[in-house]
Structures are given as structure tokens and as C-alpha cells.
Design a protein around this motif. Structure first.
Motif, PDB file in Angstrom:
ATOM      1  N   LEU A   1       0.839  -1.198   0.000  1.00 41.64           N
ATOM      2  CA  LEU A   1       0.000   0.000   0.000  1.00 41.64           C
ATOM      3  C   LEU A   1       0.877   1.252   0.000  1.00 41.64           C
ATOM      4  CD1 LEU A   1      -3.006   0.566  -0.135  1.00 41.64           C
ATOM      5  CD2 LEU A   1      -3.023   0.867   2.326  1.00 41.64           C
ATOM      6  N   LYS A   2       1.976   1.198   0.725  1.00 41.62           N
ATOM      7  CA  LYS A   2       2.957   2.284   0.686  1.00 41.62           C
ATOM      8  C   LYS A   2       3.523   2.415  -0.728  1.00 41.62           C
ATOM      9  CE  LYS A   2       5.810   5.280   2.743  1.00 41.62           C
ATOM     10  NZ  LYS A   2       5.363   6.485   3.468  1.00 41.62           N
ATOM     11  N   ALA A   3       3.782   1.279  -1.375  1.00 46.16           N
ATOM     12  CA  ALA A   3       4.295   1.286  -2.739  1.00 46.16           C
ATOM     13  C   ALA A   3       3.294   1.920  -3.707  1.00 46.16           C
ATOM     14  CB  ALA A   3       4.623  -0.142  -3.176  1.00 46.16           C
ATOM     15  N   ILE A   4       2.011   1.624  -3.515  1.00 44.07           N
ATOM     16  CA  ILE A   4       0.971   2.212  -4.365  1.00 44.07           C
ATOM     17  C   ILE A   4       0.947   3.727  -4.215  1.00 44.07           C
ATOM     18  CG2 ILE A   4      -1.556   2.428  -4.563  1.00 44.07           C
ATOM     19  CD1 ILE A   4      -1.613  -0.661  -3.996  1.00 44.07           C
ATOM     20  N   ASN A   5       1.055   4.200  -2.992  1.00 42.00           N
ATOM     21  CA  ASN A   5       1.064   5.656  -2.775  1.00 42.00           C
ATOM     22  C   ASN A   5       2.307   6.307  -3.370  1.00 42.00           C
ATOM     23  OD1 ASN A   5      -1.378   5.474  -1.447  1.00 42.00           O
ATOM     24  ND2 ASN A   5      -0.487   5.516   0.604  1.00 42.00           N
ATOM     25  N   LEU A   6       3.440   5.625  -3.273  1.00 40.02           N
ATOM     26  CA  LEU A   6       4.673   6.146  -3.870  1.00 40.02           C
ATOM     27  C   LEU A   6       4.551   6.197  -5.388  1.00 40.02           C
ATOM     28  CD1 LEU A   6       7.626   7.046  -3.791  1.00 40.02           C
ATOM     29  CD2 LEU A   6       8.293   4.638  -3.677  1.00 40.02           C
ATOM     30  N   ALA A   7       4.014   5.134  -5.983  1.00 42.43           N
ATOM     31  CA  ALA A   7       3.821   5.110  -7.436  1.00 42.43           C
ATOM     32  C   ALA A   7       2.893   6.243  -7.871  1.00 42.43           C
ATOM     33  CB  ALA A   7       3.244   3.759  -7.856  1.00 42.43           C
ATOM     34  N   ALA A   8       1.843   6.458  -7.101  1.00 40.26           N
ATOM     35  CA  ALA A   8       0.910   7.547  -7.422  1.00 40.26           C
ATOM     36  C   ALA A   8       1.604   8.899  -7.383  1.00 40.26           C
ATOM     37  CB  ALA A   8      -0.256   7.523  -6.439  1.00 40.26           C
TER      38      ALA A   8
ATOM     39  N   ILE B   1      -7.159   9.031  -5.217  1.00 46.26           N
ATOM     40  CA  ILE B   1      -7.464  10.341  -4.649  1.00 46.26           C
ATOM     41  C   ILE B   1      -6.347  10.837  -3.740  1.00 46.26           C
ATOM     42  CG2 ILE B   1      -9.078  11.644  -3.214  1.00 46.26           C
ATOM     43  CD1 ILE B   1     -10.109  10.805  -5.997  1.00 46.26           C
ATOM     44  N   GLY B   2      -5.790   9.939  -2.949  1.00 46.21           N
ATOM     45  CA  GLY B   2      -4.719  10.349  -2.045  1.00 46.21           C
ATOM     46  C   GLY B   2      -4.259   9.188  -1.189  1.00 46.21           C
ATOM     47  N   GLY B   3      -3.097   9.360  -0.617  1.00 52.49           N
ATOM     48  CA  GLY B   3      -2.558   8.348   0.293  1.00 52.49           C
ATOM     49  C   GLY B   3      -1.677   9.012   1.328  1.00 52.49           C
TER      50      GLY B   3
END
Length: 392
Positions: A97-104, A275-277
Motif C-alpha cells: 500500500l505504501k508502494a501504491i502511494n509512492l507510485a501515485a 485520490i490520495g494516500g
């Protein structure tokens, strides 16, 4: 309906896949995590008809592997070009989930256009690890440690079970409620399985002998009576048992994320808008509460409250984690983990964040809802959360 700010560069979740989830030493016991990730990378490229050279980076979460860069190893095994970079993140349970936010963030900034992101884990093949003999934590040549140190001992570095027990006591959550939630999780997961609710996101894994198509952990006949028989793990007065806590598992889950430009260029049909993380830190002794802290921080940054969220996915490493979240936000349980959670499906640490995002996407579609939140509490007193808005 709340209107999200559309002036920022948009980030889309195109979609994703996960493997069936296996128990430790179960159906996936012989698969290296990079094998599972490579299978999914190739499957996603095929599913979305993407040229291999369109993938600019692969970011994977992994918590208990042998070290090194799992993402780079996986993408090369999948046959992606040498110029594709790979990054591996260890945020424990919250890694993917941290990786997804970083990718975003990379896409939002304009640095990247298409990233494959997620996580992979094999608890079955976890290596034995040992401290250097000069390290004060060294206990002998034949003594290995099961987990890294997450917090200074002066603060408290509890094992996962101990942190869950601390949280149950701190939040006044009783064992019966935890057992009931666990049974309900299995019931919901079994119903979702029988109704093929997750068929579009589970990618079968081939072996020499068969095709693995189902999650291994879901109980066929969940029973509260059986749950009550489980003994407390820490002490006789404990509330956390092997029944209302997750076992250990193998599996992988990957997601394709793209910019608006890439969506148009490759004729993609995104499932959701990111939308955000956000992530946050709390007392390591109460690490399950990290999901609350990170979610509250994310909601506040968007001037929202929990009532603006239609559905929520919380990683069920422990039943107490979800119950504490429900209690804090005064939520109806019908909004949370509608297809069941990790207590039923399993918890392959580094992949779990991507798994709950995939389940959230399917739940939003199934229930015809719009805004979703995915969140985890992680070892060491950490939390991470991601908010999405359904497109299709």
C-alpha cells in the motif's frame, strides 16, 4: 457527493491481479516470490495489451524475503526491458500500500506515466536470519531470529501478538467480539467465493501437476463454537488466539497505475482514480492502531470525514485491529471488508496492501458505490491509508 479537486494531475488505477493465497507450506510453498510477481507482471501486460517498453518502473513490497531488490529481479524474470527500473519497499504489512502511494506520487509529479506496483511474499521460503556475532543481539551460531527489530527496546518492541493484546486491552475489546468478527469474515469470504465475486482479479497459478485457482485459507464451515475452543497465545487471560489472528501465507498482488496521458495513449479503461494516500506513526506497542491514525490523517488532509467514505478495507492481521477501527470511527460493520478479510483469505505481508485495494475495487463495483478507503497498521507503530474513487 463530495467533489474531489480535479485541477491536479490525475492518477488512475487501471486494474490488477492477485494470485490465489496459500498457507505457509501449502499450495504455493515451492514458488519464489519473484516467480509469483513475474507471473502477474506478464499477465497484466497481456490483460491490458501494454507494450513491454511502456512500463517505466516496477515497485514491489516485500517483508521477509532474503533481501536484495525483489522488484528488479521480478521484472527481469518477466522479460521486461533492461531499462525498466525496479524498487523494493519494506514497510512490513503496509509495504504494497505504501508502494501504491509512492507510485501515485511519481505519476502525479509527471516523472512516470505507467508503473506496475504491488507486492509478493513467500513465508514458506523465508530464509533463516542471524545476527553478526559482534551484535549484542547475537544468541549463538544455531539461533536465528524470526523478525527484525522495529523499535528501540527502551520504548518497547513487541511481537505482533503482544501488540494485538495491548490494543485489545487499551481499547476494551473482548475476545468474544474478536471471535465473532473472525467467523463473519470467513462467512463473507465463503459467500464471495461461491458467488465468484473475485473471479476477475484472481490469476490461476500453474504447477507441474495442477492449476491453483482458489484461496487455501477460507474455512468451508466457519464455526463460532470452534473459535471459542482456541487457547489464548500469550497467557490464560489473553484474548488473542490462533483463531482470531492471521496465520502466515504466500501470495502476490500487482496493480497497473497510469497517468491520464497513458490512459489515452494505450486506450485503457481505468477502474478507479487514486485520490490520495498517507502514512503515519504511533506508539509501537499499539501498532494495530496505525490504521486509525493514517486514515484520520488522510481524511483530514482532504477535508473529509469517515462518513464521506462508502466502503472500507482494513487488513485483518488481527480481528482487534478492525474492531478498534470500527469503535473509534463509530462505523457500521456493513461498510468494512464486505467480502471478508485477511482472517479468511490470508495475509502474505508484502502483498496485503495491494490485495485489499483489489478487493475494494471489486466491492465498490459490486455494491455500486463510489469512494473507498484501504488501510493497514504495520509493525513498529506505522499506518498507511489510500483513498480511491471508482470510475467504471
Amino acid at each position: 457527493m463530495y467533489s474531489f479537486n480535479s485541477t491536479c494531475k490525475k492518477v488512475y488505477i487501471v486494474g490488477g491481479l492477485r494470485t490465489p493465497i496459500g498457507k505457509t507450506n501449502g499450495c504455493l510453498k515451492d514458488f519464489l516470490p519473484e516467480q509469483l510477481a513475474a507471473y502477474l507482471i506478464k499477465a497484466l501486460i497481456h490483460k491490458y495489451n501494454l507494450p513491454k517498453d511502456s512500463i517505466e518502473e516496477v515497485i514491489l513490497g516485500n517483508a521477509i524475503g532474503p533481501g536484495g531488490n525483489l522488484a528488479r529481479l521480478s521484472l527481469l524474470k518477466a522479460g521486461l526491458p533492461f531499462n525498466v527500473s525496479g524498487t523494493t519497499i519494506d514497510f512490513q504489512c503496509g509495504s504494497s500500500l505504501k508502494a501504491i502511494n509512492l507510485a501515485a506520487s511519481l505519476i502525479k509529479s509527471g516523472e512516470k506515466d505507467i508503473i506496475i506496483v504491488g507486492g509478493a511474499e513467500s513465508t514458506s521460503l523465508a530464509p533463516n536470519k542471524q545476527y553478526n556475532p559482534r551484535d549484542k543481539r547475537y544468541r549463538g551460531k544455531d539461533i536465528f531470529y524470526k523478525r527484525a527489530q522495529f523499535s528501540p527496546y527502551s520504548i518497547g518492541d513487541p511481537d505482533m501478538i503482544e501488540g494485538a493484546e495491548n490494543t485489545a486491552k487499551y481499547c476494551s475489546i473482548e475476545r468474544e467480539a474478536m471471535d465473532i468478527w473472525t467467523v463473519e469474515s470467513h462467512i463473507k469470504a465463503l459467500k464471495a467465493k461461491n458467488e465468484n465475486k473475485l473471479k476477475d482479479i484472481i490469476f490461476p497459478i500453474k504447477t507441474d501437476k495442477n492449476l491453483i485457482i482458489e484461496d487455501e485459507n477460507i474455512r468451508k464451515k466457519p464455526s463460532l463454537k470452534l473459535m471459542k475452543r482456541a487457547l489464548p497465545i500469550l497467557n490464560k487471560q489473553g484474548k488473542v488466539t490462533a483463531a482470531n489472528a492471521c496465520l502466515t501465507h504466500d501470495g502476490a498482488a500487482l496493480i497497473v497505475m497510469a497517468s491520464e496521458e497513458a490512459v489515452k495513449k494505450y486506450n485503457l479503461k481505468p477502474k478507479a482514480l487514486w485520490i490520495g494516500g498517507d502514512s503515519d506513526g504511533i506508539d509501537p506497542n499499539l501498532f494495530p492502531l496505525g490504521a486509525i491514525s493514517a486514515s484520520e490523517k488522510l481524511l483530514k488532509s482532504h477535508d473529509l470525514n469517515i462518513d464521506n467514505i462508502d466502503l472500507i478495507e482494513i487488513n485483518e492481521a488481527f480481528a482487534v485491529k478492525v474492531l478498534a477501527f470500527l469503535k473509534y470511527f463509530n462505523l457500521p460493520k456493513e461498510k468494512v471488508n464486505v467480502f471478508g478479510g485477511a482472517l479468511a483469505y490470508g495475509h502474505p505481508y508484502g502483498a496485503s496492501g495491494a490485495i485489499i485495494i483489489l478487493h475494494l475495487l471489486e466491492a465498490l463495483k459490486d455494491k455500486n458505490k463510489k469512494v473507498g478507503l484501504a488501510t493497514l497498521g504495520a509493525a513498529g507503530g506505522l499506518g498507511v491509508a489510500t483513498m480511491i474513487e471508482r470510475c467504471d
